[in-house]
Design an enzyme around this catalytic site. Structure first.
Site, PDB file in Angstrom:
ATOM      1  N   SER A  44       0.856  -1.187   0.000  1.00 37.53           N
ATOM      2  CA  SER A  44       0.000   0.000   0.000  1.00 37.53           C
ATOM      3  C   SER A  44       0.888   1.231   0.000  1.00 37.53           C
ATOM      4  O   SER A  44       1.812   1.321   0.814  1.00 37.53           O
ATOM      5  CB  SER A  44      -0.881  -0.011   1.254  1.00 37.53           C
ATOM      6  OG  SER A  44      -1.286   1.292   1.598  1.00 37.53           O
ATOM      7  N   TYR A  72      -2.249  -2.269  10.032  1.00 34.03           N
ATOM      8  CA  TYR A  72      -2.232  -2.280   8.556  1.00 34.03           C
ATOM      9  C   TYR A  72      -0.901  -1.709   8.062  1.00 34.03           C
ATOM     10  O   TYR A  72      -0.241  -2.310   7.205  1.00 34.03           O
ATOM     11  CB  TYR A  72      -3.403  -1.439   8.042  1.00 34.03           C
ATOM     12  CG  TYR A  72      -3.565  -1.435   6.535  1.00 34.03           C
ATOM     13  CD1 TYR A  72      -4.286  -2.434   5.886  1.00 34.03           C
ATOM     14  CD2 TYR A  72      -3.029  -0.414   5.756  1.00 34.03           C
ATOM     15  CE1 TYR A  72      -4.458  -2.422   4.505  1.00 34.03           C
ATOM     16  CE2 TYR A  72      -3.193  -0.392   4.378  1.00 34.03           C
ATOM     17  CZ  TYR A  72      -3.909  -1.398   3.755  1.00 34.03           C
ATOM     18  OH  TYR A  72      -4.072  -1.383   2.390  1.00 34.03           O
TER      19      TYR A  72
HETATM   20  N1  NAD Z   1      -8.671  -0.359  -2.031  1.00 38.23           N
HETATM   21  C1  NAD Z   1      -7.650   0.400  -1.718  1.00 38.23           C
HETATM   22  O1  NAD Z   1      -7.785   1.634  -1.645  1.00 38.23           O
HETATM   23  C2  NAD Z   1      -6.292  -0.219  -1.461  1.00 38.23           C
HETATM   24  C3  NAD Z   1      -5.170   0.634  -1.409  1.00 38.23           C
HETATM   25  C4  NAD Z   1      -3.915   0.076  -1.192  1.00 38.23           C
HETATM   26  C5  NAD Z   1      -3.783  -1.284  -1.018  1.00 38.23           C
HETATM   27  N2  NAD Z   1      -4.894  -2.085  -1.069  1.00 38.23           N
HETATM   28  C6  NAD Z   1      -4.688  -3.532  -0.891  1.00 38.23           C
HETATM   29  O2  NAD Z   1      -5.136  -4.220  -2.037  1.00 38.23           O
HETATM   30  C7  NAD Z   1      -5.527  -5.561  -1.668  1.00 38.23           C
HETATM   31  C8  NAD Z   1      -6.885  -5.888  -2.270  1.00 38.23           C
HETATM   32  O3  NAD Z   1      -7.867  -5.052  -1.672  1.00 38.23           O
HETATM   33  P1  NAD Z   1      -9.145  -4.518  -2.469  1.00 38.23           P
HETATM   34  O4  NAD Z   1      -8.945  -3.077  -2.694  1.00 38.23           O
HETATM   35  O5  NAD Z   1      -9.427  -5.378  -3.636  1.00 38.23           O
HETATM   36  O6  NAD Z   1     -10.279  -4.661  -1.337  1.00 38.23           O
HETATM   37  P2  NAD Z   1     -11.452  -5.760  -1.138  1.00 38.23           P
HETATM   38  O7  NAD Z   1     -11.890  -5.612   0.253  1.00 38.23           O
HETATM   39  O8  NAD Z   1     -12.453  -5.608  -2.226  1.00 38.23           O
HETATM   40  O9  NAD Z   1     -10.711  -7.164  -1.388  1.00 38.23           O
HETATM   41  C9  NAD Z   1      -9.990  -7.831  -0.387  1.00 38.23           C
HETATM   42  C10 NAD Z   1     -10.318  -9.302  -0.502  1.00 38.23           C
HETATM   43  O10 NAD Z   1      -9.533 -10.033   0.467  1.00 38.23           O
HETATM   44  C11 NAD Z   1     -10.387 -11.005   1.069  1.00 38.23           C
HETATM   45  N3  NAD Z   1      -9.850 -11.364   2.393  1.00 38.23           N
HETATM   46  C12 NAD Z   1      -9.807 -10.604   3.507  1.00 38.23           C
HETATM   47  N4  NAD Z   1      -9.275 -11.295   4.529  1.00 38.23           N
HETATM   48  C13 NAD Z   1      -8.952 -12.515   4.044  1.00 38.23           C
HETATM   49  C14 NAD Z   1      -8.354 -13.665   4.621  1.00 38.23           C
HETATM   50  N5  NAD Z   1      -8.018 -13.713   5.924  1.00 38.23           N
HETATM   51  N6  NAD Z   1      -8.139 -14.743   3.837  1.00 38.23           N
HETATM   52  C15 NAD Z   1      -8.493 -14.732   2.516  1.00 38.23           C
HETATM   53  N7  NAD Z   1      -9.090 -13.665   1.920  1.00 38.23           N
HETATM   54  C16 NAD Z   1      -9.306 -12.567   2.684  1.00 38.23           C
HETATM   55  C17 NAD Z   1     -11.740 -10.315   1.145  1.00 38.23           C
HETATM   56  O11 NAD Z   1     -12.812 -11.236   1.340  1.00 38.23           O
HETATM   57  C18 NAD Z   1     -11.785  -9.592  -0.193  1.00 38.23           C
HETATM   58  O12 NAD Z   1     -12.344 -10.391  -1.213  1.00 38.23           O
HETATM   59  C19 NAD Z   1      -5.484  -5.590  -0.145  1.00 38.23           C
HETATM   60  O13 NAD Z   1      -4.277  -6.185   0.277  1.00 38.23           O
HETATM   61  C20 NAD Z   1      -5.484  -4.132   0.233  1.00 38.23           C
HETATM   62  O14 NAD Z   1      -4.889  -3.888   1.488  1.00 38.23           O
HETATM   63  C21 NAD Z   1      -6.136  -1.585  -1.294  1.00 38.23           C
END
Ligand code: NAD
Length: 286
Positions: free
Chosen positions: A149, A170
């Site tokens: 991130s 986080y």
């Molecule tokens: N959305 C943002 O703004 C953002 C920014 C920077 C980084 N990220 C990172 O990107 C990645 C994907 O996030 P996203 O934006 O698609 O959000 P999201 O919440 O749509 O997707 C995250 C997915 O991870 C799954 N998950 C959560 N805990 C889990 C576990 N213990 N075991 C297996 N699956 C699990 C959830 O069910 C979900 O489908 C994450 O690592 C997040 O931290 C997101």
């Protein structure tokens, strides 16, 4: 010819958001996916996670692109479940070429110590578990991508007292992902396995459009709406964009999985519309 022809990729957090976009992009380029997700909520995380129906929708979207998907519900905190999913995938597809360790939670604002523990357990230990169980199946030319991130790389952004124990967990977890990618790239280099991190800025997914995230962007409001938050989101980019799309991150992940990046390892690839360079700490002036 697709850029992922014949390759098989294991993805965590594949039921929705970025994980789903990665699965679809890989399928568009001729690859197959082992798509896993928790498909349940985590109590300390203040917004709902994906469902079993979401994971099946990912599989249907992959198949619509002519790809093959094997789905398994697996928690990244559970090595046995991850290992079983990989073994089932290899039994089905015959090989493993890539890993996208990207399941994540962001329990911003929670002051419960459990939120710190859960964020570290999913966002860092979950990535480590994923790599651990995949490694015995990866050979020369394989590629691992871990999701960090951009915000977590900026001190004080998520690990401030306002973001609570969950924000601290986080930030710690994602920085640990960035650090271990360097070390693992050095350790795995001689065996021909590459490891890189992708660091997104705000991404247009359910994690961004969640109450805890909205409250982090608009702490002056008790229950901010999308309209309240939109003007605040460009704070995280240099370009003035509020967010990038999951497909924008998927293009970067595809590059790192494909042979086009065969000499790229230990890289911290930011897909952040310049957010890091805008907000990074500068050395003090003389
Ligand atoms: N959305 C943002 O703004 C953002 C920014 C920077 C980084 N990220 C990172 O990107 C990645 C994907 O996030 P996203 O934006 O698609 O959000 P999201 O919440 O749509 O997707 C995250 C997915 O991870 C799954 N998950 C959560 N805990 C889990 C576990 N213990 N075991 C297996 N699956 C699990 C959830 O069910 C979900 O489908 C994450 O690592 C997040 O931290 C997101």
């Amino acid at each position: 010819m697709g850029r992922m022809d014949g390759k098989v990729v294991f993805i965590t957090g594949a039921a929705r958001g970025q994980g789903r976009a990665h699965a679809v992009r890989i399928a568009e380029e001729g690859g197959s996916v082992i798509a896993t997700d928790l498909c349940a909520d985590i109590a300390s995380n203040g917004y709902p996670l994906a469902t079993p129906e979401d994971l099946e929708s990912t599989a249907r979207l992959v198949e619509k692109r002519g790809g093959r998907a094997l789905t398994r519900i697996a928690d990244v905190r559970d090595r046995d479940a991850l290992a079983a999913a990989i073994e089932d995938g290899i039994a089905e597809f015959g090989r493993l070429d890539g890993v996208v360790a990207q399941a994540g939670i962001c329990p911003l604002g929670s002051r419960q110590p459990q939120a710190f523990v859960d964020a570290v357990a999913v966002d860092f230990v979950g990535v480590f578990n994923t790599i651990d169980v995949a490694l015995p199946h990866l050979g020369r030319g394989a590629s691992i991508v871990a999701t960090g991130s951009t915000a977590a790389l900026i001190p004080g952004s998520l690990d401030s007292s306002a973001k609570g124990a969950g924000g601290m967990g986080y930030a710690w977890g994602k920085r640990a992902v960035a650090t271990i990618v360097h070390d693992l790239a050095a350790v795995l280099g001689p065996g021909g396995v590459r490891v890189n991190a992708v660091h997104p800025t705000n991404v247009n997914t359910d994690m961004l459009h969640s109450r805890p995230m909205y409250r982090a962007f608009r702490p002056d409001l008790d229950d901010p709406t999308r309209e309240d938050v939109l003007p605040a989101l460009p704070a995280m980019t240099a370009t003035g964009d509020p967010y990038v799309e999951p497909e924008d991150v998927a293009d970067a992940v595809l590059f790192l999985l494909s042979d086009e990046s065969k000499f790229v390892t230990g890289m911290q690839l930011r897909v952040d519309a310049g957010g890091y360079v805008k907000l990074r700490p500068q050395p003090p002036a003389f």
